[in-house]
Design a protein around this motif. Structure first.
Motif, PDB file in Angstrom:
ATOM      1  N   SER A   1     -10.289  62.679 -20.568  1.00 10.56           N
ATOM      2  CA  SER A   1     -11.166  62.211 -19.787  1.00 10.56           C
ATOM      3  C   SER A   1     -11.345  60.915 -19.285  1.00 10.56           C
TER       4      SER A   1
ATOM      5  N   GLN B   1      -8.683  62.643 -16.108  1.00 10.47           N
ATOM      6  CA  GLN B   1      -9.794  63.486 -15.343  1.00 10.47           C
ATOM      7  C   GLN B   1      -9.136  63.970 -14.278  1.00 10.47           C
TER       8      GLN B   1
ATOM      9  N   GLN C   1      -7.627  67.952 -12.748  1.00 11.53           N
ATOM     10  CA  GLN C   1      -8.396  68.771 -11.415  1.00 11.53           C
ATOM     11  C   GLN C   1      -7.176  68.843 -10.527  1.00 11.53           C
TER      12      GLN C   1
ATOM     13  N   LEU D   1     -17.548  67.278 -20.891  1.00  9.64           N
ATOM     14  CA  LEU D   1     -17.237  66.740 -19.491  1.00  9.64           C
ATOM     15  C   LEU D   1     -16.013  67.585 -18.923  1.00  9.64           C
TER      16      LEU D   1
ATOM     17  N   ASN E   1     -17.051  71.273 -18.252  1.00 12.93           N
ATOM     18  CA  ASN E   1     -18.064  71.403 -17.173  1.00 12.93           C
ATOM     19  C   ASN E   1     -18.129  70.753 -16.097  1.00 12.93           C
ATOM     20  N   LYS E   2     -17.118  69.322 -16.168  1.00  9.20           N
ATOM     21  CA  LYS E   2     -17.559  68.591 -15.065  1.00  9.20           C
ATOM     22  C   LYS E   2     -16.067  68.566 -14.150  1.00  9.20           C
ATOM     23  N   PHE E   3     -15.021  68.556 -14.848  1.00 15.20           N
ATOM     24  CA  PHE E   3     -13.760  68.501 -14.315  1.00 15.20           C
ATOM     25  C   PHE E   3     -12.971  69.984 -14.181  1.00 15.20           C
TER      26      PHE E   3
ATOM     27  N   THR F   1     -14.048  65.476  -8.455  1.00 17.47           N
ATOM     28  CA  THR F   1     -14.866  64.700  -8.860  1.00 17.47           C
ATOM     29  C   THR F   1     -14.526  63.560  -9.948  1.00 17.47           C
TER      30      THR F   1
ATOM     31  N   VAL G   1     -15.814  60.418 -12.748  1.00 19.61           N
ATOM     32  CA  VAL G   1     -17.042  59.992 -13.923  1.00 19.61           C
ATOM     33  C   VAL G   1     -16.594  58.680 -13.985  1.00 19.61           C
TER      34      VAL G   1
END
Length: 344
Positions: A164, A169, A173, A194, A197-199, A309, A311
């Motif tokens: 992360s 991160q 991706q 994260l 669900n985000k990456f 994306t 963070v």
């Protein structure tokens, strides 16, 4: 030309073991907002500073390393985003936005030699702070580490440690976009969430909750790991070596678990490098900056389409910089650690 005050973060002394906030201190000097004629120097106002794990190495007394140690009593130096206030350099003019090496202070005079390593910021339709991370050194590190060092193939199984963080991160991706199966590890459940669900990682786990890292990796990679993006070292690397596939590739980017140890941990499973014909390659992003235009051409459309994306963990004000840097080594940050000095 009137003088202005210039707040700075300086290193008080060389550090052994875990660094502390008290190893740094704030001081305020004054500065004229102009560069000497004929100096080819650039004077910048710093907007964002980057906190990066490699900076720990620079806090130690001079030793055999790829970056020079900081100078006690002088401002800490690191990557940042800045605005040109005055310039005697033909490559930069007042108002230009740049990223590169700058001081941990409000204003920095960058010499002619140092200015050769500055990158001019042409794309301002993305957050400027991204040039400390996604569009700066960490982004380039992820890009060259994955594509140039790991030689990925579609369908490869990929493991990323410290997943992360500023580099991890993005590696995850990029691997997903390439068509790989990707698993990441991090040190809190919030970060694991994260990753998934985000990456968009396929799986993720909290390494601090695993008693047996070898068993954890076998669960997520029953057939083994093709590519390991190494950010941690130590016990994690040891467990990964047992789980690599034949002809696996390891990109050795960083080993944050070792930076504060006075005696680094040994790696016991290195014989796997031979038996599995693993290629493990260390790399430094400096060797690949000629690929930066190519990287921007690839990544900017992905950002604008929402396919990539990022963070950031943003600390406000220069006075918060020492705590932000120290926090990297206990995993306190969630995402890329940035310090905001000025909103222009």
């Amino acid at each position: 030309m009137a003088e202005v005050s210039n707040k700075q973060v300086i290193l008080k002394h060389y550090v052994t073991g875990f660094p502390k906030e008290s190893d740094m201190e704030l001081r305020t000097l004054t500065l004229k907002l102009e560069v000497p004629p004929g100096s080819k120097a650039v004077l910048v106002k710093n907007l964002y500073l980057s906190c990066d794990p490699y900076m720990r190495d620079r806090m130690s007394k001079p030793h055999d390393s790829y970056v020079p140690s900081f100078t006690p009593g002088s401002p800490i130096v690191g990557y940042g985003v800045a605005k040109v206030v005055d310039s005697d350099n033909p490559n930069f003019k007042k108002g230009d936005l740049v990223w590169g090496m700058t001081g941990w202070e409000e204003y920095t005079i960058i010499t002619d030699t140092q200015a050769k390593a500055l990158f001019k910021i042409e794309h301002t339709d993305v957050p400027l702070s991204y040039y400390t991370g996604l569009l700066g050194m960490p982004g380039m590190t992820a890009y060259v580490g994955f594509y140039e060092v790991c030689s990925p193939k579609k369908g490869d199984t990929v493991y990323v440690s410290a997943a992360s963080g500023a580099v991890g991160q993005l590696v995850g991706q990029l691997a997903k976009l390439f068509g790989c199966y990707v698993v990441g590890s991090a040190g809190t459940n919030q970060k694991v969430d994260l990753l998934k669900n985000k990456f968009g990682f396929d799986e993720a786990f909290n390494y601090k909750e695993e008693q047996d890292l070898d068993a954890a990796l076998k669960k997520f990679f029953p057939d083994g790991i093709d590519i390991y993006f190494e950010n941690v070292g130590g016990k994690m690397l040891d467990a990964v070596l047992l789980n690599m596939k034949l002809h696996g590739r390891i990109a050795a980017c960083g080993m944050i678990s070792q930076y504060n140890l006075e005696k680094p941990e040994g790696v016991h499973n290195s014989f796997c490098l031979i038996t599995k014909r693993i290629r493990m390659q260390g790399f430094l992003v400096f060797d690949y900056y000629h690929l930066y235009p190519q990287y921007l051409d690839m990544i900017l459309p992905h950002i604008k389409k929402g396919m990539v994306t990022y963070v950031e963990d943003v600390a406000e004000g220069l006075e918060s910089a020492p705590a932000a840097l120290i926090g990297l080594f206990s995993g306190r940050n969630v995402g890329k650690q940035v310090v905001t000095i000025s909103h222009q």
